[in-house]
Design a protein around this motif. Structure first.
Motif, PDB file in Angstrom:
ATOM      1  N   ASP A 205       0.805  -1.228   0.000  1.00  0.00           N
ATOM      2  CA  ASP A 205       0.000   0.000   0.000  1.00  0.00           C
ATOM      3  C   ASP A 205       0.837   1.277   0.000  1.00  0.00           C
ATOM      4  O   ASP A 205       0.386   2.310   0.507  1.00  0.00           O
ATOM      5  CB  ASP A 205      -0.948   0.019   1.232  1.00  0.00           C
ATOM      6  N   ASP A 206       2.036   1.233  -0.550  1.00  0.00           N
ATOM      7  CA  ASP A 206       2.919   2.405  -0.477  1.00  0.00           C
ATOM      8  C   ASP A 206       3.934   2.402  -1.623  1.00  0.00           C
ATOM      9  O   ASP A 206       4.499   1.356  -1.959  1.00  0.00           O
ATOM     10  CB  ASP A 206       3.670   2.390   0.859  1.00  0.00           C
ATOM     11  N   LEU A 207       4.152   3.594  -2.189  1.00  0.00           N
ATOM     12  CA  LEU A 207       5.118   3.736  -3.287  1.00  0.00           C
ATOM     13  C   LEU A 207       6.335   4.564  -2.874  1.00  0.00           C
ATOM     14  O   LEU A 207       7.138   4.958  -3.721  1.00  0.00           O
ATOM     15  CB  LEU A 207       4.417   4.401  -4.493  1.00  0.00           C
ATOM     16  N   ALA A 208       6.474   4.803  -1.571  1.00  0.00           N
ATOM     17  CA  ALA A 208       7.519   5.737  -1.121  1.00  0.00           C
ATOM     18  C   ALA A 208       8.933   5.276  -1.469  1.00  0.00           C
ATOM     19  O   ALA A 208       9.838   6.091  -1.589  1.00  0.00           O
ATOM     20  CB  ALA A 208       7.407   5.944   0.395  1.00  0.00           C
ATOM     21  N   GLY A 209       9.152   3.978  -1.652  1.00  0.00           N
ATOM     22  CA  GLY A 209      10.507   3.492  -1.923  1.00  0.00           C
ATOM     23  C   GLY A 209      10.889   3.452  -3.393  1.00  0.00           C
ATOM     24  O   GLY A 209      12.012   3.065  -3.735  1.00  0.00           O
ATOM     25  N   GLN A 210       9.958   3.837  -4.264  1.00  0.00           N
ATOM     26  CA  GLN A 210      10.184   3.587  -5.698  1.00  0.00           C
ATOM     27  C   GLN A 210      11.352   4.368  -6.289  1.00  0.00           C
ATOM     28  O   GLN A 210      12.144   3.814  -7.060  1.00  0.00           O
ATOM     29  CB  GLN A 210       8.904   3.874  -6.488  1.00  0.00           C
ATOM     30  N   ALA A 211      11.471   5.649  -5.955  1.00  0.00           N
ATOM     31  CA  ALA A 211      12.541   6.449  -6.572  1.00  0.00           C
ATOM     32  C   ALA A 211      13.901   5.873  -6.201  1.00  0.00           C
ATOM     33  O   ALA A 211      14.777   5.693  -7.067  1.00  0.00           O
ATOM     34  CB  ALA A 211      12.415   7.903  -6.122  1.00  0.00           C
ATOM     35  N   GLU A 212      14.067   5.537  -4.916  1.00  0.00           N
ATOM     36  CA  GLU A 212      15.350   4.982  -4.480  1.00  0.00           C
ATOM     37  C   GLU A 212      15.609   3.619  -5.128  1.00  0.00           C
ATOM     38  O   GLU A 212      16.737   3.325  -5.558  1.00  0.00           O
ATOM     39  CB  GLU A 212      15.373   4.853  -2.949  1.00  0.00           C
ATOM     40  N   ALA A 213      14.566   2.790  -5.215  1.00  0.00           N
ATOM     41  CA  ALA A 213      14.734   1.455  -5.806  1.00  0.00           C
ATOM     42  C   ALA A 213      15.158   1.565  -7.270  1.00  0.00           C
ATOM     43  O   ALA A 213      16.065   0.869  -7.730  1.00  0.00           O
ATOM     44  CB  ALA A 213      13.426   0.664  -5.690  1.00  0.00           C
TER      45      ALA A 213
ATOM     46  N   LEU B 130       9.155  -0.257  15.971  1.00  0.00           N
ATOM     47  CA  LEU B 130       9.902  -1.049  14.983  1.00  0.00           C
ATOM     48  C   LEU B 130       9.636  -0.596  13.550  1.00  0.00           C
ATOM     49  O   LEU B 130      10.235  -1.130  12.617  1.00  0.00           O
ATOM     50  CB  LEU B 130       9.539  -2.537  15.120  1.00  0.00           C
ATOM     51  N   THR B 131       8.726   0.355  13.358  1.00  0.00           N
ATOM     52  CA  THR B 131       8.447   0.832  11.997  1.00  0.00           C
ATOM     53  C   THR B 131       9.403   1.972  11.658  1.00  0.00           C
ATOM     54  O   THR B 131       9.836   2.712  12.535  1.00  0.00           O
ATOM     55  CB  THR B 131       7.011   1.379  11.860  1.00  0.00           C
ATOM     56  N   ARG B 132       9.706   2.109  10.373  1.00  0.00           N
ATOM     57  CA  ARG B 132      10.405   3.308   9.906  1.00  0.00           C
ATOM     58  C   ARG B 132       9.381   4.282   9.351  1.00  0.00           C
ATOM     59  O   ARG B 132       9.609   5.464   9.228  1.00  0.00           O
ATOM     60  CB  ARG B 132      11.404   2.963   8.804  1.00  0.00           C
ATOM     61  N   ASN B 133       8.237   3.712   8.943  1.00  0.00           N
ATOM     62  CA  ASN B 133       7.157   4.481   8.344  1.00  0.00           C
ATOM     63  C   ASN B 133       5.909   4.123   9.144  1.00  0.00           C
ATOM     64  O   ASN B 133       5.234   3.147   8.838  1.00  0.00           O
ATOM     65  CB  ASN B 133       7.037   4.055   6.863  1.00  0.00           C
ATOM     66  N   PRO B 134       5.628   4.873  10.241  1.00  0.00           N
ATOM     67  CA  PRO B 134       4.554   4.462  11.161  1.00  0.00           C
ATOM     68  C   PRO B 134       3.204   4.277  10.473  1.00  0.00           C
ATOM     69  O   PRO B 134       2.393   3.466  10.928  1.00  0.00           O
ATOM     70  CB  PRO B 134       4.508   5.613  12.168  1.00  0.00           C
ATOM     71  N   ALA B 135       2.965   4.981   9.364  1.00  0.00           N
ATOM     72  CA  ALA B 135       1.688   4.834   8.648  1.00  0.00           C
ATOM     73  C   ALA B 135       1.531   3.439   8.065  1.00  0.00           C
ATOM     74  O   ALA B 135       0.424   3.023   7.737  1.00  0.00           O
ATOM     75  CB  ALA B 135       1.586   5.879   7.542  1.00  0.00           C
ATOM     76  N   ALA B 136       2.633   2.709   7.939  1.00  0.00           N
ATOM     77  CA  ALA B 136       2.581   1.368   7.344  1.00  0.00           C
ATOM     78  C   ALA B 136       2.578   0.277   8.403  1.00  0.00           C
ATOM     79  O   ALA B 136       2.815  -0.890   8.092  1.00  0.00           O
ATOM     80  CB  ALA B 136       3.774   1.178   6.399  1.00  0.00           C
ATOM     81  N   ILE B 137       2.298   0.637   9.657  1.00  0.00           N
ATOM     82  CA  ILE B 137       2.356  -0.351  10.746  1.00  0.00           C
ATOM     83  C   ILE B 137       1.520  -1.589  10.391  1.00  0.00           C
ATOM     84  O   ILE B 137       0.373  -1.459   9.946  1.00  0.00           O
ATOM     85  CB  ILE B 137       1.932   0.273  12.097  1.00  0.00           C
ATOM     86  N   SER B 138       2.115  -2.769  10.571  1.00  0.00           N
ATOM     87  CA  SER B 138       1.449  -3.984  10.100  1.00  0.00           C
ATOM     88  C   SER B 138       1.574  -5.095  11.135  1.00  0.00           C
ATOM     89  O   SER B 138       2.312  -4.984  12.128  1.00  0.00           O
ATOM     90  CB  SER B 138       2.067  -4.454   8.785  1.00  0.00           C
ATOM     91  N   ARG B 139       0.889  -6.174  10.875  1.00  0.00           N
ATOM     92  CA  ARG B 139       0.966  -7.333  11.768  1.00  0.00           C
ATOM     93  C   ARG B 139       2.403  -7.839  11.882  1.00  0.00           C
ATOM     94  O   ARG B 139       2.789  -8.386  12.909  1.00  0.00           O
ATOM     95  CB  ARG B 139       0.031  -8.441  11.263  1.00  0.00           C
ATOM     96  N   THR B 140       3.185  -7.669  10.807  1.00  0.00           N
ATOM     97  CA  THR B 140       4.581  -8.123  10.860  1.00  0.00           C
ATOM     98  C   THR B 140       5.343  -7.399  11.970  1.00  0.00           C
ATOM     99  O   THR B 140       6.156  -8.010  12.677  1.00  0.00           O
ATOM    100  CB  THR B 140       5.262  -7.861   9.503  1.00  0.00           C
ATOM    101  N   HIS B 141       5.109  -6.094  12.139  1.00  0.00           N
ATOM    102  CA  HIS B 141       5.803  -5.351  13.196  1.00  0.00           C
ATOM    103  C   HIS B 141       5.388  -5.867  14.580  1.00  0.00           C
ATOM    104  O   HIS B 141       6.211  -5.996  15.485  1.00  0.00           O
ATOM    105  CB  HIS B 141       5.529  -3.846  13.067  1.00  0.00           C
ATOM    106  N   PHE B 142       4.091  -6.156  14.720  1.00  0.00           N
ATOM    107  CA  PHE B 142       3.630  -6.756  15.985  1.00  0.00           C
ATOM    108  C   PHE B 142       4.326  -8.096  16.208  1.00  0.00           C
ATOM    109  O   PHE B 142       4.764  -8.396  17.319  1.00  0.00           O
ATOM    110  CB  PHE B 142       2.107  -6.961  15.964  1.00  0.00           C
ATOM    111  N   ALA B 143       4.423  -8.894  15.151  1.00  0.00           N
ATOM    112  CA  ALA B 143       5.025 -10.223  15.299  1.00  0.00           C
ATOM    113  C   ALA B 143       6.475 -10.094  15.747  1.00  0.00           C
ATOM    114  O   ALA B 143       6.931 -10.824  16.638  1.00  0.00           O
ATOM    115  CB  ALA B 143       4.929 -10.983  13.980  1.00  0.00           C
ATOM    116  N   ARG B 144       7.220  -9.157  15.152  1.00  0.00           N
ATOM    117  CA  ARG B 144       8.638  -8.989  15.537  1.00  0.00           C
ATOM    118  C   ARG B 144       8.753  -8.538  16.996  1.00  0.00           C
ATOM    119  O   ARG B 144       9.633  -8.994  17.730  1.00  0.00           O
ATOM    120  CB  ARG B 144       9.310  -7.977  14.605  1.00  0.00           C
TER     121      ARG B 144
END
Ligand code: AMP
Ligand code: MN
Ligand code: MN
Ligand code: MN
Length: 293
Positions: A51-59, A136-150
């Motif tokens: 749900d995010d395109l913020a990394g595209q320019a760098e990639a 554990l997020t770098r982008n708090p808006a993208a907080i996901s179950r994976t961050h909870f799991a970690r």
């Protein structure tokens, strides 16, 4: 081997069209992922954050510096028949206003859901999970179950991220909070408007009955979806055979990707998967001219 425009028809092209950076629930930067992809022999790469395109320019910049062909990607969260389904948008215009607005609206729901997960987990004996996951997020808006799991692993409540999902985060478990994501039609509409190809991610992960699987694919095609992931880090070899059959039966293009998130979490390394079955038409045939590098 450099990718030339004619190679887009080559089934044997080594492609990795599914992975995550720290802009969603991965742990590496887009540049670090690009180096992993290059080391894995990848010739055509896409970063597909949730749900995010913020990394595209760098990639894209990192891929170009390493002489890898690049297409912009995203993995969109969708609610279908009450279940969460993931739709990849590949070769999208990452600046498309409609796609960006749709993704921003999707992300907007994540924080309230995460707070509710935190409350629910506290009642199940895991305190502080929202704050811990958020840290554990770098982008708090993208907080996901994976961050909870970690976070839950780090606190010693479970041995691995997949254990946390089994015991806390799957539907029916204490930390699971139902959520309304995009509709299938919305997600495919945004992807198509941005010039991209819509692909059903890891179709064998959903645990659908045959009836629901057919309903999903039928509706996906009716909305203009074109592809299905066949060889991917979230599929077993048997899953890949089933997905290959689906691709043939429904005339869908075949996609492939590691779905890499982080070292030490179970999925494949970038570029490490076997090639697509040669009988299938690779999704990159629909990308138009790839940039020759
Ligand atoms: P969310 O978008 O917050 O619902 O989180 C979904 C993410 O959780 C997926 O993108 C996967 O990275 C991860 N995930 C889902 N199920 C599992 C599982 N069984 N084991 C490990 N990770 C999982
Ligand atoms: Mn993920
Ligand atoms: Mn997914
Ligand atoms: Mn993914």
């Amino acid at each position: 081997m450099a990718v030339t425009p004619t190679d887009r028809f080559a089934p044997a092209l080594r492609a990795d069209l599914h992975c995550h950076s720290l802009h969603s629930d991965g742990s590496l930067t887009p540049t670090e992922l690009a180096h992993r992809a290059k080391a894995g022999g990848v010739q055509l790469w896409a970063l597909t954050d949730h749900d995010d395109l913020a990394g595209q320019a760098e990639a894209r910049r990192a891929a170009q510096a390493l002489a890898m062909a690049y297409v912009a990607g995203v993995e969109i969260s969708v609610t279908f028949a009450g279940e969460t389904v993931h739709i990849l948008g590949l070769n999208v215009d990452e600046h498309h206003a409609g796609l960006l607005a749709g993704l921003a609206a999707l992300r907007a729901g994540r924080d309230a859901r995460a707070r509710a997960m935190g409350e629910s987990l506290a009642q199940a004996g895991v305190p502080g999970a929202y704050e811990g996951a958020r840290a554990l997020t770098r982008n708090p808006a993208a907080i996901s179950r994976t961050h909870f799991a970690r976070y839950i692993v780090a606190q010693g409540h479970a041995a691995s991220v997949s254990d946390v999902f089994r015991h806390y985060l799957k539907p029916g478990k204490p930390g699971y909070v139902p959520h309304q994501w995009a509709s299938l039609g919305q997600a495919i509409g945004w992807i198509r408007a941005a010039g991209g190809v819509a692909v059903i991610a890891h179709p064998c992960r959903y645990g659908f009955s045959h009836t629901l699987e057919y309903a999903l694919i039928g509706e996906f095609i009716a909305h203009g979806g074109l592809g299905v992931e066949v060889v991917c880090g979230s599929h077993s070899a048997q899953d890949a055979l089933h997905a290959a059959k689906l691709a043939q039966e429904f005339g869908l293009l075949a996609s492939t990707g590691s779905d890499f998130h982080a070292d030490g979490e179970t999925r494949a390394a970038l570029g490490s998967l076997p090639p697509l079955p040669p009988a299938l038409t690779p999704v990159w045939t629909a990308f138009g001219q790839l940039v020759a590098v």
